[in-house]
Design a protein around this motif. Structure first.
Motif, mmCIF file in Angstrom:
data_model
loop_
_atom_site.group_PDB
_atom_site.id
_atom_site.type_symbol
_atom_site.label_atom_id
_atom_site.label_comp_id
_atom_site.label_asym_id
_atom_site.label_seq_id
_atom_site.Cartn_x
_atom_site.Cartn_y
_atom_site.Cartn_z
ATOM 1 N N THR A 89 25.081 33.233 46.296
ATOM 2 C CA THR A 89 24.816 32.709 44.953
ATOM 3 C C THR A 89 25.108 33.781 43.915
ATOM 4 N N ALA A 90 24.702 35.011 44.188
ATOM 5 C CA ALA A 90 24.986 36.118 43.275
ATOM 6 C C ALA A 90 26.488 36.384 43.216
ATOM 7 N N GLU A 91 27.142 36.287 44.349
ATOM 8 C CA GLU A 91 28.594 36.471 44.407
ATOM 9 C C GLU A 91 29.295 35.403 43.574
ATOM 10 N N ASP A 92 28.807 34.177 43.673
ATOM 11 C CA ASP A 92 29.371 33.069 42.908
ATOM 12 C C ASP A 92 29.182 33.302 41.411
ATOM 13 N N ALA A 93 28.043 33.863 41.024
ATOM 14 C CA ALA A 93 27.791 34.155 39.608
ATOM 15 C C ALA A 93 28.816 35.158 39.084
ATOM 16 N N VAL A 94 29.071 36.213 39.840
ATOM 17 C CA VAL A 94 30.058 37.221 39.426
ATOM 18 C C VAL A 94 31.454 36.600 39.385
ATOM 19 N N ARG A 95 31.763 35.727 40.335
ATOM 20 C CA ARG A 95 33.064 35.067 40.341
ATOM 21 C C ARG A 95 33.243 34.200 39.089
ATOM 22 N N LEU A 96 32.227 33.438 38.735
ATOM 23 C CA LEU A 96 32.314 32.588 37.542
ATOM 24 C C LEU A 96 32.486 33.421 36.268
ATOM 25 N N ILE A 97 31.788 34.536 36.180
ATOM 26 C CA ILE A 97 31.920 35.426 35.026
ATOM 27 C C ILE A 97 33.345 35.963 34.956
ATOM 28 N N SER A 98 33.860 36.412 36.092
ATOM 29 C CA SER A 98 35.214 36.975 36.141
ATOM 30 C C SER A 98 36.261 35.923 35.798
ATOM 31 N N GLN A 99 36.073 34.713 36.277
ATOM 32 C CA GLN A 99 37.014 33.638 35.966
ATOM 33 C C GLN A 99 36.976 33.290 34.485
ATOM 34 N N THR A 100 35.814 33.407 33.867
ATOM 35 C CA THR A 100 35.714 33.159 32.430
ATOM 36 C C THR A 100 36.506 34.209 31.659
ATOM 37 N N PHE A 101 36.367 35.469 32.041
ATOM 38 C CA PHE A 101 37.162 36.520 31.409
ATOM 39 C C PHE A 101 38.647 36.231 31.581
ATOM 40 N N GLN A 102 39.017 35.781 32.754
ATOM 41 C CA GLN A 102 40.414 35.484 33.039
ATOM 42 C C GLN A 102 40.915 34.332 32.179
ATOM 43 N N MET A 103 40.105 33.289 32.020
ATOM 44 C CA MET A 103 40.498 32.155 31.175
ATOM 45 C C MET A 103 40.658 32.556 29.718
ATOM 46 N N LEU A 104 39.908 33.571 29.304
ATOM 47 C CA LEU A 104 40.019 34.052 27.932
ATOM 48 C C LEU A 104 41.212 34.988 27.756
ATOM 49 N N GLY A 105 41.950 35.225 28.831
ATOM 50 C CA GLY A 105 43.112 36.091 28.770
ATOM 51 C C GLY A 105 42.772 37.571 28.810
ATOM 52 N N LEU A 106 41.560 37.892 29.265
ATOM 53 C CA LEU A 106 41.114 39.286 29.285
ATOM 54 C C LEU A 106 41.239 39.916 30.665
ATOM 55 N N GLY A 107 41.735 39.179 31.624
ATOM 56 C CA GLY A 107 41.900 39.706 32.980
ATOM 57 C C GLY A 107 40.626 39.588 33.797
ATOM 58 N N ASP A 108 40.789 39.700 35.089
ATOM 59 C CA ASP A 108 39.661 39.616 36.019
ATOM 60 C C ASP A 108 39.089 41.009 36.228
ATOM 61 N N PRO A 109 37.836 41.250 35.834
ATOM 62 C CA PRO A 109 37.270 42.590 35.980
ATOM 63 C C PRO A 109 37.058 43.021 37.427
ATOM 64 N N ARG A 110 37.236 42.119 38.383
ATOM 65 C CA ARG A 110 37.074 42.496 39.788
ATOM 66 C C ARG A 110 38.343 43.093 40.380
ATOM 67 N N THR A 111 39.445 43.040 39.639
ATOM 68 C CA THR A 111 40.705 43.555 40.163
ATOM 69 C C THR A 111 40.873 45.032 39.848
ATOM 70 N N ASP A 112 41.607 45.710 40.712
ATOM 71 C CA ASP A 112 41.929 47.120 40.521
ATOM 72 C C ASP A 112 43.157 47.192 39.619
ATOM 73 N N PRO A 113 43.062 47.850 38.455
ATOM 74 C CA PRO A 113 44.210 47.877 37.536
ATOM 75 C C PRO A 113 45.443 48.553 38.138
ATOM 76 N N ALA A 114 45.249 49.500 39.043
ATOM 77 C CA ALA A 114 46.377 50.208 39.633
ATOM 78 C C ALA A 114 47.181 49.303 40.565
ATOM 79 N N THR A 115 46.494 48.504 41.370
ATOM 80 C CA THR A 115 47.183 47.668 42.351
ATOM 81 C C THR A 115 47.292 46.211 41.917
ATOM 82 N N ARG A 116 46.509 45.825 40.920
ATOM 83 C CA ARG A 116 46.444 44.433 40.437
ATOM 84 C C ARG A 116 45.985 43.466 41.525
ATOM 85 N N ARG A 117 45.234 44.002 42.460
ATOM 86 C CA ARG A 117 44.637 43.192 43.530
ATOM 87 C C ARG A 117 43.126 43.301 43.438
#
Length: 122
Positions: A89-117
């Motif tokens: 449930t906590a993992e799902d909460a972080v996923r939803l937050i990250s997906q919201t950032f992504q929808m806003l065009g701000l990128g997924d904060p869970r990804t590594d900027p160096a590898t983009r993974r």
């Protein structure tokens, strides 16, 4: 939004929230409401440390902050009912937050900027 002139972010806030809600609502309505509430809860969590979500995104490493949020969510401090929840449930909460950032065009904060993974710590 961090690159906008002073005051523009405040004026655009309601429009951005409306876009997030309408975009999210294109799928499951219940899931859309959950995503919006998770993002608002995360926004309040950031504000409790005097950090705007834009400041959060400016940090190079998002993992410590997101993992602290997930930990407090799992322990019940940030969970909607105030009770401890399962780790998924906590993992799902972080996923939803990250997906919201992504929808806003701000990128997924869970990804590594160096590898983009996805960061291996997740």
């Amino acid at each position: 939004m961090a690159n906008l002139p002073p005051g523009a972010g405040v004026r655009l806030g309601p429009a951005v929230r409306a876009v997030v809600q309408s975009t999210t609502a294109a799928g499951n309505v219940k899931r859309a409401r959950t995503g919006v509430r998770q993002y608002e809860r995360f926004h309040d969590f950031c504000a409790s440390f005097n950090i705007s979500t834009e400041d959060f995104l400016a940090y190079d490493d998002h993992f410590p902050f997101l993992s602290a949020y997930a930990f407090q969510y799992r322990c019940g401090e940030l969970a909607p009912g105030g009770n401890a929840v399962k780790s998924r449930t906590a993992e799902d909460a972080v996923r939803l937050i990250s997906q919201t950032f992504q929808m806003l065009g701000l990128g997924d904060p869970r990804t590594d900027p160096a590898t983009r993974r996805m960061d291996s710590r997740w």
